[in-house]
Structure formats: C-alpha cells, structure tokens
Motif scaffolding. Structure first.
Motif, PDB file in Angstrom:
ATOM      1  N   THR A   1       0.819  -1.223   0.000  1.00 42.46           N
ATOM      2  CA  THR A   1       0.000   0.000   0.000  1.00 42.46           C
ATOM      3  C   THR A   1       0.848   1.266   0.000  1.00 42.46           C
ATOM      4  OG1 THR A   1      -0.121   0.018   2.427  1.00 42.46           O
ATOM      5  CG2 THR A   1      -1.835  -1.199   1.240  1.00 42.46           C
ATOM      6  N   LEU A   2       2.165   1.096   0.108  1.00 40.05           N
ATOM      7  CA  LEU A   2       3.118   2.216   0.130  1.00 40.05           C
ATOM      8  C   LEU A   2       2.792   3.210   1.226  1.00 40.05           C
ATOM      9  CD1 LEU A   2       3.671   2.870  -3.702  1.00 40.05           C
ATOM     10  CD2 LEU A   2       4.913   1.336  -2.149  1.00 40.05           C
ATOM     11  N   GLN A   3       2.747   2.710   2.451  1.00 36.94           N
ATOM     12  CA  GLN A   3       2.530   3.576   3.605  1.00 36.94           C
ATOM     13  C   GLN A   3       3.193   2.978   4.837  1.00 36.94           C
ATOM     14  OE1 GLN A   3      -1.635   3.820   4.709  1.00 36.94           O
ATOM     15  NE2 GLN A   3      -2.024   1.719   4.066  1.00 36.94           N
ATOM     16  N   LEU A   4       3.405   3.830   5.843  1.00 35.47           N
ATOM     17  CA  LEU A   4       3.965   3.380   7.109  1.00 35.47           C
ATOM     18  C   LEU A   4       2.833   2.935   8.021  1.00 35.47           C
ATOM     19  CD1 LEU A   4       6.610   6.207   7.703  1.00 35.47           C
ATOM     20  CD2 LEU A   4       6.908   4.005   6.562  1.00 35.47           C
ATOM     21  N   VAL A   5       3.025   1.800   8.683  1.00 35.44           N
ATOM     22  CA  VAL A   5       1.977   1.262   9.542  1.00 35.44           C
ATOM     23  C   VAL A   5       2.587   0.814  10.867  1.00 35.44           C
ATOM     24  CG1 VAL A   5       0.531   0.508   7.626  1.00 35.44           C
ATOM     25  CG2 VAL A   5       2.234  -1.067   8.581  1.00 35.44           C
ATOM     26  N   SER A   6       1.730   0.589  11.841  1.00 39.88           N
ATOM     27  CA  SER A   6       2.169   0.102  13.143  1.00 39.88           C
ATOM     28  C   SER A   6       2.075  -1.415  13.179  1.00 39.88           C
ATOM     29  CB  SER A   6       1.289   0.693  14.244  1.00 39.88           C
ATOM     30  OG  SER A   6      -0.043   0.221  14.131  1.00 39.88           O
ATOM     31  N   ALA A   7       2.640  -2.032  14.207  1.00 40.43           N
ATOM     32  CA  ALA A   7       2.546  -3.475  14.373  1.00 40.43           C
ATOM     33  C   ALA A   7       1.114  -3.896  14.594  1.00 40.43           C
ATOM     34  CB  ALA A   7       3.428  -3.923  15.534  1.00 40.43           C
ATOM     35  N   LYS A   8       0.319  -3.092  15.296  1.00 43.87           N
ATOM     36  CA  LYS A   8      -1.089  -3.406  15.528  1.00 43.87           C
ATOM     37  C   LYS A   8      -1.874  -3.405  14.221  1.00 43.87           C
ATOM     38  CE  LYS A   8      -1.428  -1.768  20.309  1.00 43.87           C
ATOM     39  NZ  LYS A   8      -2.076  -0.795  21.226  1.00 43.87           N
ATOM     40  N   GLN A   9      -1.574  -2.438  13.356  1.00 36.51           N
ATOM     41  CA  GLN A   9      -2.243  -2.378  12.061  1.00 36.51           C
ATOM     42  C   GLN A   9      -1.918  -3.604  11.219  1.00 36.51           C
ATOM     43  OE1 GLN A   9      -0.716   1.681  11.235  1.00 36.51           O
ATOM     44  NE2 GLN A   9      -2.799   2.136  10.539  1.00 36.51           N
ATOM     45  N   SER A  10      -0.681  -4.086  11.348  1.00 37.59           N
ATOM     46  CA  SER A  10      -0.272  -5.259  10.594  1.00 37.59           C
ATOM     47  C   SER A  10      -1.064  -6.493  11.025  1.00 37.59           C
ATOM     48  CB  SER A  10       1.226  -5.510  10.807  1.00 37.59           C
ATOM     49  OG  SER A  10       1.640  -6.713  10.192  1.00 37.59           O
ATOM     50  N   LEU A  11      -1.281  -6.640  12.329  1.00 37.67           N
ATOM     51  CA  LEU A  11      -1.989  -7.802  12.843  1.00 37.67           C
ATOM     52  C   LEU A  11      -3.462  -7.786  12.477  1.00 37.67           C
ATOM     53  CD1 LEU A  11      -0.399  -7.994  16.403  1.00 37.67           C
ATOM     54  CD2 LEU A  11       0.081  -9.478  14.455  1.00 37.67           C
ATOM     55  N   LYS A  12      -4.030  -6.610  12.206  1.00 36.82           N
ATOM     56  CA  LYS A  12      -5.451  -6.489  11.880  1.00 36.82           C
ATOM     57  C   LYS A  12      -5.762  -6.903  10.447  1.00 36.82           C
ATOM     58  CE  LYS A  12      -6.488  -2.791  15.174  1.00 36.82           C
ATOM     59  NZ  LYS A  12      -6.883  -1.369  15.320  1.00 36.82           N
ATOM     60  N   ARG A  13      -4.751  -6.993   9.604  1.00 34.65           N
ATOM     61  CA  ARG A  13      -4.965  -7.320   8.198  1.00 34.65           C
ATOM     62  C   ARG A  13      -5.361  -8.785   8.003  1.00 34.65           C
ATOM     63  NH1 ARG A  13      -3.024  -3.850   4.206  1.00 34.65           N
ATOM     64  NH2 ARG A  13      -2.627  -5.630   2.870  1.00 34.65           N
TER      65      ARG A  13
END
Length: 378
Positions: A366-378
């Motif tokens: 998605t070409l964006q910076l994300v948090s570890a929590k956001q990663s787990l929600k995918r």
C-alpha cells in the motif's frame, strides 16, 4: 458572432523549479560565525557550571543541576544542527570553513562528522524511497515482519521503542565510531602484515599512510572517514582524560553518560518524527520522486520560537529537503515567503509526536507506514 467558450484547465502539479528557492541558498559567514559562538561558548560554560554544582549535594545544587542539564541538552541540539549544516556545506561559504567548524562541533558530540555526513547525504538522496532507505531504525516491511516468529516480533518492537533511544543513542554517538575504528584497524593490521611481508620481500619500505589511502575497508568507505574518526577519537580521548582528571572520573562519566544519552535520544527522535508520521510519503523505487519525498515525506514541526532557536529551525524540514544548501538561518524565511506552496506539508504538534513512534513498518503493497497493531489487523 461566435461565443467564446472558457475551458477550465487542470491545475499543474507543483514542481521544485516553480518555487525559486535559489535566493535562499546564499551562505553568510558573519551569521554562521555568530551562530558558532553563541552556541559553543554557552555550552562550554554550562558544562563547567554543572561540574561545579554537582561536586556536592545541597539545596542549591538540587535547584541548579536540572536547569543546567536541560540547557546543555538544548545547546547540544543546536550544536548538532549547526554541525549538520556544515555537512551540507551550507553554514559557511567555503568548504574549508564548514569542515573546520564541523570538526570542532563533532568533539562536543563525540561523533566523527565525516562518516555521519556521508551517511546523511545518502538519506537526502533517497528520502521517501523505502526500497533504498529505511530510516534511522532500519525498519522492515510488513510482510517481512509477519513472517517473523512471535518472539522475534516482540524483540523487533522492543528495539524500536522510544525508551531504547537512550542507550541506543549513547552507543550511536560514543561507542559505535570507536568500535568501527578498532575493527577497521584490526582489519588494516591483518592485511598490513601480509602486505608488509610483500613489501619486505620486494625490498620496499611499508608506508602506513599510503596503505590507509589505498585500503578498501569493510568499516569505512573513504580514507577521509578513517582520518576524521581517528582525529575525533584522539581529541575526545584527551578531553575525557583532562576533564576526568580535573573533576574525578566517576563524576565525569556519570554526568557524561546521562547528558550524551539524553542528547542523542532527542536528536534521533526529532529526526525520526520528521520522516515517520501518519501519511508520510513511503514510495518504492519505481514510483519515487525526489520532490514528493521532500514535500510529502518531511514534516513541519510546530514548536515555540525558543525551541526553534535551539534546534536551528530544523523544524522547517520540508524546506531543508527541497535543498540542503539552504542554511538554517534562511529556512524560516523561505517557508514564510513560499508558504502557499507548502499547504500540503504535514504539520506536527508536539503533543502528536508520540503517535509517530508506533509507525515501525513499511507496507510495500500500500506504500505507507503502519504500526505493528495495524499489521496484525490485516
């Protein structure tokens, strides 16, 4: 009579050439000299004062020590920003003056200037291109993170927690350059012994300076980095010995460790949030634009004037990334004169900075910076 039909043309994307920033690139030796003086002199005086006030514990020392500690950190922040300008050859007009001032200021920070400025130049060249440059924390991609084990993920998060900036900052400034120098010379000696035997067998005199100039090290990219790190290490070692013998080595190292750890942590944190923020430009190699990296990949920190002074206006980071040749004393003027062109630049208030530290992953899909929590929600 034919009626004229007016067509609304689409707005043309902003380009760097449209900003006309060249007038702001002019360096002024008088301003630069005064900045060095009004930073280095008070910094030295504050260091002398804190050494005196911490000699014994009393009411006065309890009052003065925190204030002096804060002032030293602030002056070190300004000193680092000026040294940073010297690395871009923007503070003074001449390259020699910039290098001389940078070396002087590098002694305050215990960090060789030449290797750092080379690495920093790489950051400027590739800012926003996350295939090439992953920030000061060497961030990984979301996919790489999700492939890690649970323990490895927790370790990754822990190493990028803001609190690790304190020991990490001290290592970055004080220890890492000396480790690189030591390992570099071990490498030099190992290769030098082999080369020395070759010279002797050929009846030639072995010259260590020639060997350093010609040697391709795993720890240094250029011979200038070797000489700069060596000179910086000699100077700060003498300073450590002299100050330690004057006030006591335990006294010195306690103060020095606390000051340098805090100073480095703040400098790295400021640098981090100026590029890692919600919505920051996080392109890949194929879609990367230098101009968008400067405008959309650099934040504008909203700070009180006093903090802008102590950081030499580095808060106007979008302007600095448009051209690193703009000296700190012209960044604000450039921003104010061209502020209509900077409406899209991300504004960050001090109370928003903590949110930036959660962005420790690059989602290269998605070409964006994300948090570890956001990663787990995918």
């Amino acid at each position: 009579m034919t009626s004229a039909v007016t067509k609304t043309l689409p707005s043309t994307p902003l380009r760097r050439i449209d900003l006309n920033i060249k007038p702001y690139m002019a360096s002024d030796n008088r301003i630069a000299s005064w900045q060095i003086i009004n930073t280095a002199v008070p910094l030295v005086l504050c260091c002398i004062a804190i050494a005196k006030t911490t000699e014994q514990l009393n009411v006065l020392s309890l009052i003065l020590t925190p204030a002096l500690f804060a002032l030293i950190i602030l002056f070190l922040s300004r000193s680092f920003s000026l040294m940073h300008d010297c690395g871009h050859h923007s503070l003074f007009k001449s390259k020699t003056a910039n290098r001389s001032a940078a070396f002087l200021l590098s002694i305050f920070h215990a960090m060789p200037h030449h290797p750092w400025s080379r690495g920093h130049a790489f950051h400027h060249k590739h800012n926003g291109n996350w295939n090439r440059y992953r920030g000061p924390s060497a961030l990984t991609t979301r996919l790489e993170y999700e492939k890690k084990s649970k323990n490895s993920q927790l370790l990754y998060q822990a190493l990028r927690h803001p609190l690790t900036l304190f020991p990490g900052g001290f290592y970055y400034l004080v220890i890492k350059p000396r480790v690189a120098l030591l390992l570099g010379f071990i490498e030099l000696m190992a290769n030098g012994i082999i080369d020395g035997f070759r010279k002797i067998s050929n009846r030639k005199l072995f010259n260590p300076f020639t060997f350093i100039n010609d040697h391709k090290s795993s720890f240094f990219y250029t011979k200038e980095e070797v000489y700069d790190t060596l000179a910086n290490t000699i100077c700060i070692s003498l300073a450590w010995w002299w100050i330690g013998s004057a006030i006591g080595y335990w006294h010195f190292w306690i103060l020095y460790t606390l000051i340098m750890s805090t100073s480095a942590a703040i400098m790295i944190a400021v640098f981090f949030v100026q590029h890692n923020f919600p919505g920051s430009y996080a392109s890949d190699e194929d879609h990367w634009s230098y101009f968008k990296g400067a405008i959309d990949g650099s934040s504008f920190l909203i700070m009180p004037p006093i903090l802008n002074w102590f950081t030499a206006d580095i808060a106007y980071h979008h302007v600095h990334h448009l051209s690193e040749r703009i000296p700190n004393y012209r960044l604000r003027h450039c921003h104010e004169d061209r502020q209509n062109n900077f409406e899209g630049v991300k504004r960050l208030r001090l109370d928003q900075l903590w949110d930036c530290f959660s962005l420790i992953l690059w989602d290269n899909e998605t070409l964006q910076l994300v948090s570890a929590k956001q990663s787990l929600k995918r």
